[in-house]
Design a protein around this motif. Structure first.
Motif, mmCIF file in Angstrom:
data_model
loop_
_atom_site.group_PDB
_atom_site.id
_atom_site.type_symbol
_atom_site.label_atom_id
_atom_site.label_comp_id
_atom_site.label_asym_id
_atom_site.label_seq_id
_atom_site.Cartn_x
_atom_site.Cartn_y
_atom_site.Cartn_z
ATOM 1 N N GLU A 173 4.345 2.440 -3.782
ATOM 2 C CA GLU A 173 3.284 3.073 -2.998
ATOM 3 C C GLU A 173 1.993 2.253 -2.997
ATOM 4 O O GLU A 173 1.406 2.009 -1.937
ATOM 5 N N ASP A 204 2.426 -1.063 -1.072
ATOM 6 C CA ASP A 204 2.675 -0.901 0.357
ATOM 7 C C ASP A 204 1.415 -0.579 1.147
ATOM 8 O O ASP A 204 1.449 -0.521 2.383
ATOM 9 N N LYS A 205 0.307 -0.399 0.467
ATOM 10 C CA LYS A 205 -0.974 -0.260 1.161
ATOM 11 C C LYS A 205 -1.523 -1.620 1.581
ATOM 12 O O LYS A 205 -2.475 -1.700 2.347
#
Length: 665
Positions: free
Chosen positions: A570, A573-574
């Motif tokens: 998470e 993936d930004k």
């Protein structure tokens, strides 16, 4: 929990018999052992399908006899693998009933180093040695080296976790690096991957630059030659331990993967390495030397210690003996013995005439020194331990670490049968062959520094196993990755096979340390590993990622449609995928330990304030005390560390006996 020898043997027999029963049931009923091991529900087995019971079709008896013959043969092979006499006898009962005599040397730890030193010193019948080991004989899973991962988090391992580090291991359970070590005869050498690499010449050139000029590459090679030919010079009445090395068996199904990786590396200009005996250097190979013979682990605890112990009355071994403190003379100037806890309840002391030799590994050796008052004052004072010597014990902790990358196949590649398949089990027990006796690894060494043409590598790559996505989570369980990351990998793989590549830093710049958590000898240590805390390490790992991407662009890899798997994370993936920032975030989550810790009792010149031991491995500031294991390395070697640890112990045995002879002359 510490088991007695008798209980351990019974436990092994029960486990082995259960395994054999499952095998026979699986063979007769066409049930796959893999489904039993993985936890999937197997087909229902009723009394009618059990061997020897009433079957659906009639028989005249010959079929039952064949099944019985199979069971007998496999059971005989199992019994041969678990023979008690391949290990030293336990002197514990004698110690409890009659006490302990004074010894010339007490060695703490029967791992790789302790086993070598004990074996070599007792070649001299005048030298009396007591060897203390916190664990017991290795179980059958240690013998079958492909099952080594099952020993993790068992009674045969020390299981520790490092303190939280924002630079690494964030994708592991609890967000902390996992630190397993072997707790049995052979230590970590009884549960590792068996690989034996000496490192390379530049490693020991760096040691000399750091003041260790008595340790040369040329001498390491001579000691290696001695270790591998020792038994050839032994008299028949006096067996001498030796280093047993062979190449892993490779299955026919492994050939496709070997050709794939070797062809891709060749396209990138990397040569084939036919032999690693002369040291690790830039190139790729599938010829990986290991402590194995006929599919079985040949740890030095077996080939050095077990081979000779029962013929030497001057060597005694006590198992399940946890060393708790080094004892010193009244003026604290000399080590005079070791206090230890036997089977978790008996407090005993062993006294020495000459020296205490600490060979408990890069975590437990400094831990014992600290418990005994040798180390940095701030840690000892806060725990109320009187300080005997102010030395940087526990500092300089480092490890290769490893960063796994996953690649997915569009075109399927040959995969060997599961190690849990009934045929695999039968092949191993009856012929010591098949998946349980084989390696499926290809090893590479690269220099990622574009400005250097050196043949000395800075990165170690292992192209490991082909994992059918979604059906085999064992690899990820072994790495202790968080469930959401494992689930994300399975979704991203979408039922395609995966190629795993592990990249390890051969010259890590980051340094950590270990400290005591408590004055209680049984308390877990505090480990601050600090992996990837140095920018230089992060950049080398980034160059590793780019190298694997260049492999993906080769004709060989494109032929199989291999491409990097996007592992869902998470936080990462930004960021823009495949940017440097993305991969540095990936490092934070998936750069984990390689379980090759070294350096915590660093060796150095007499003028080196960072050294704990001198070049003869004597602890500075006290007499009668040495450290002999991987903790003395000033810098880690270029490859798996069990091999150099063996050679360190060979050299240590020579200098220890030299000093002993000088004293008694």
């Amino acid at each position: 929990m510490i088991f007695s020898a008798t209980f351990s043997q019974c436990r092994l027999c029960i486990l082995a018999v259960l395994l054999l029963v499952i095998v026979v049931i699986a063979v007769v009923a066409s049930t796959t052992l893999a489904s039993v091991i993985s936890g999937d529900s197997p087909p229902t087995v009723t009394n009618d399908t059990l061997p020897g019971s009433s079957c659906a079709s009639s028989a005249v008896g010959s079929a039952e006899a064949l099944v019985g013959s199979l069971f007998t043969a496999i059971n005989a092979a199992k019994c041969e693998m678990t023979r008690a006499d391949q290990w030293p006898a336990d002197f514990a009962e004698e110690a409890l009933n009659n006490g302990l005599r004074e010894y010339d040397f007490v060695i703490v730890g029967a791992g790789t180093a302790g086993s070598v030193v004990a074996s070599r010193l007792t070649e001299n019948p005048r030298i009396r040695v007591l060897l203390l080991e916190a664990g017991d004989d290795p179980p059958i899973e240690s013998e079958i080296f492909t099952l080594s991962s099952s020993l993790h988090r068992s009674s045969y391992a020390w299981t520790d976790y490092a303190e939280t580090n924002p630079n690494c291991c964030q994708g592991m359970r609890m967000g902390r690096c996992y630190w397993p070590r072997g707790k049995m005869l052979g230590g970590s050498g009884s549960m590792s991957g068996n690989i034996f690499l000496l490192g390379n010449q530049q490693d020991f050139d760096r040691w000399r630059q750091l003041g260790c000029d008595q340790w040369s590459w040329e001498e390491m090679q001579l000691l290696y030659e001695k270790a591998t030919t020792a038994s050839m010079h032994a008299a028949s009445v006096k067996p001498v331990g030796e280093l047993v090395l062979n190449y892993f068996e490779h299955l026919a199904e492994h050939n496709d993967l070997t050709r794939l990786v070797l062809n891709a590396s060749s396209e990138l200009g990397l040569r084939y390495i036919p032999d690693l005996a002369e040291g690790t250097r830039v190139g790729y190979t599938e010829a990986i030397p290991a402590n194995i013979k006929s599919g079985r682990r040949m740890s030095v605890a077996k080939s050095y210690l077990g081979e000779v112990a029962r013929t030497r009355p001057n060597l005694q071994i006590i198992k399940n003996a946890l060393a708790t403190k080094i004892l010193f003379s009244s003026d604290n100037s000399r080590a005079v013995g070791v206090e230890f806890l036997l089977r978790g309840r008996h407090q005993l002391k062993a006294l020495v005439r000459s020296e205490v030799l600490v060979a408990a590994g890069a975590i437990n050796s400094p831990k014992l020194l600290l418990q005994s008052g040798i180390g940095p004052g701030e840690n000892l004072i806060e725990l109320g331990i009187p300080q005997l010597a102010d030395l940087p014990v526990g500092h300089n902790l480092h490890d290769h670490g490893m960063l796994p990358l996953l690649l997915s196949f569009e075109r399927e590649i040959a995969v060997s049968q599961s190690v849990g398949d009934p045929q695999s089990v039968a092949d191993y027990f009856l012929r010591q062959s098949g998946p349980l006796a084989a390696s499926i690894s290809i090893m590479g060494f690269i220099n990622t520094n574009a400005s250097s043409s050196s043949q000395f590598p800075d990165l170690h790559l292992v192209s490991h196993t082909i994992v059918p996505a979604g059906t085999d989570r064992n690899t990820f369980e072994f790495l202790q990755l968080r469930d959401e990351i494992v689930d994300g990998i399975s979704r991203a793989a979408n039922n395609r096979s995966l190629l795993q590549i592990y990249g390890s830093l051969l010259r890590p710049q980051s340094r950590g340390r270990m400290r005591l958590r408590s004055a209680d000898p049984q308390a877990h240590p505090l480990i601050y590993n600090n992996y990837a805390s140095e920018r230089a390490d992060q950049l080398t790992l980034l160059r590793y990622v780019r190298f694997v991407q260049r492999m993906c662009a080769t004709r060989a890899f494109r032929n199989y449609g291999l491409q990097m798997l996007h592992v869902p994370i998470e936080e990462c993936d930004k960021l823009a995928y495949d940017s440097d920032a993305y991969w540095l975030c990936y490092v934070k989550y998936l750069y984990i330990g390689a379980w090759h810790p070294v350096g915590t009792c660093r060796m150095g010149a007499d003028t080196d304030s960072n050294a704990v031991v001198d070049q003869r491995l004597r602890v500075r500031g006290v007499n009668g005390l040495r450290v002999v294991d991987a903790s003395i390395m000033p810098e880690i070697t270029s490859g798996n560390t069990n091999g150099p640890t063996t050679i360190i112990a060979e050299k240590a045995a020579i200098v220890i006996e030299e000093d002993w002879n000088e004293k008694v002359a």
